[in-house]
Motif scaffolding. Structure first.
Motif, mmCIF file in Angstrom:
data_model
loop_
_atom_site.group_PDB
_atom_site.id
_atom_site.type_symbol
_atom_site.label_atom_id
_atom_site.label_comp_id
_atom_site.label_asym_id
_atom_site.label_seq_id
_atom_site.Cartn_x
_atom_site.Cartn_y
_atom_site.Cartn_z
ATOM 1 N N VAL A 26 -7.245 3.124 -0.246
ATOM 2 C CA VAL A 26 -7.465 1.869 -1.285
ATOM 3 C C VAL A 26 -5.704 1.675 -1.710
ATOM 4 N N ILE A 27 -5.459 3.063 -2.712
ATOM 5 C CA ILE A 27 -4.404 3.358 -2.555
ATOM 6 C C ILE A 27 -3.287 4.048 -2.144
ATOM 7 N N THR A 32 2.207 1.241 0.396
ATOM 8 C CA THR A 32 2.082 0.426 1.616
ATOM 9 C C THR A 32 2.312 -1.170 1.936
ATOM 10 N N GLN A 33 1.990 -1.324 1.177
ATOM 11 C CA GLN A 33 2.090 -3.239 1.190
ATOM 12 C C GLN A 33 2.882 -3.395 -0.106
ATOM 13 N N LEU A 34 2.952 -2.443 -1.339
ATOM 14 C CA LEU A 34 4.293 -2.661 -1.875
ATOM 15 C C LEU A 34 5.589 -2.672 -1.610
ATOM 16 N N MET A 35 5.564 -1.545 -0.335
ATOM 17 C CA MET A 35 6.545 -1.396 -0.324
ATOM 18 C C MET A 35 7.437 -2.356 0.528
#
Length: 147
Positions: A26-27, A32-35
Motif C-alpha cells: 500500500v505504501i 508511486t502515485q504521488l511521484m
C-alpha cells in the motif's frame, strides 16, 4: 461487517508477515502515485499525441534503437540515440519553449530523458505512453526508414 472488524485483530496477530507485506504494498502504491502526480512532464496516449500534433507542432524525439526507428516511427519524429541525448545541446536548447515529446519503441525508457529535459529548463515535456508500439496499435500511420 461488524463480525469482520472483531476478527481483524486476531487475523493480523496470526498473520503478521502477510499484514506487513500488505502495508508495504500500500505504501509503495501511494508513493508511486504521488511521484506520477508531482512529476513535471505528462504522459500522452496516442490520441493525445495526435491532438498535440494537430494543435501545436511539437518536436518529436524518438530514442529507439536505430534498427527499431528504421522499421517504424511516428511520422515527423527525429531519431536521437539515448547515448547521444543531451538536453544541453545548443540545437536542442533552441527548442526550450516548444512542446517536446519523447518516445521510444515501447515507452519504457522515456522517463529519464523527460526528467533530463525538465531539469535543463524545458517547460512543455511529454512522453508517449506505450511508445511507438502503442501508436501502431492505435492504427495510426507509421513511417519507415531514416526520415
Amino acid at each position: 461487517m461488524n463480525d469482520f472488524l472483531h476478527k481483524l485483530p486476531q487475523f493480523a496477530g496470526n498473520h503478521m508477515a502477510l499484514c506487513a507485506l500488505f502495508v508495504v504494498l500500500v505504501i509503495a502504491l501511494i508513493v508511486t502515485q504521488l511521484m506520477v502526480l508531482f512529476r513535471k512532464y505528462t504522459e500522452l496516449t496516442p490520441a493525445g499525441l495526435t491532438q498535440l500534433i494537430n494543435r501545436d507542432s511539437p518536436l518529436l524525439i524518438d530514442l529507439s534503437a536505430i534498427a527499431d526507428f528504421e522499421k517504424m516511427h511516428v511520422p515527423g519524429a527525429r531519431h536521437v540515440a539515448m547515448s547521444q541525448f543531451d538536453p544541453e545541446n545548443k540545437d536542442l536548447a533552441k527548442a526550450r519553449e516548444l512542446a517536446v515529446v519523447v518516445m521510444d519503441k515501447d515507452g519504457r525508457s522515456t522517463d529519464k530523458a523527460a526528467q533530463r529535459l525538465v531539469k535543463a529548463g524545458f517547460t512543455r515535456v511529454y512522453t508517449l505512453g506505450g511508445g511507438v508500439l502503442a501508436w501502431q496499435q492505435a492504427q495510426l500511420p507509421v513511417a519507415k526508414g531514416k526520415n
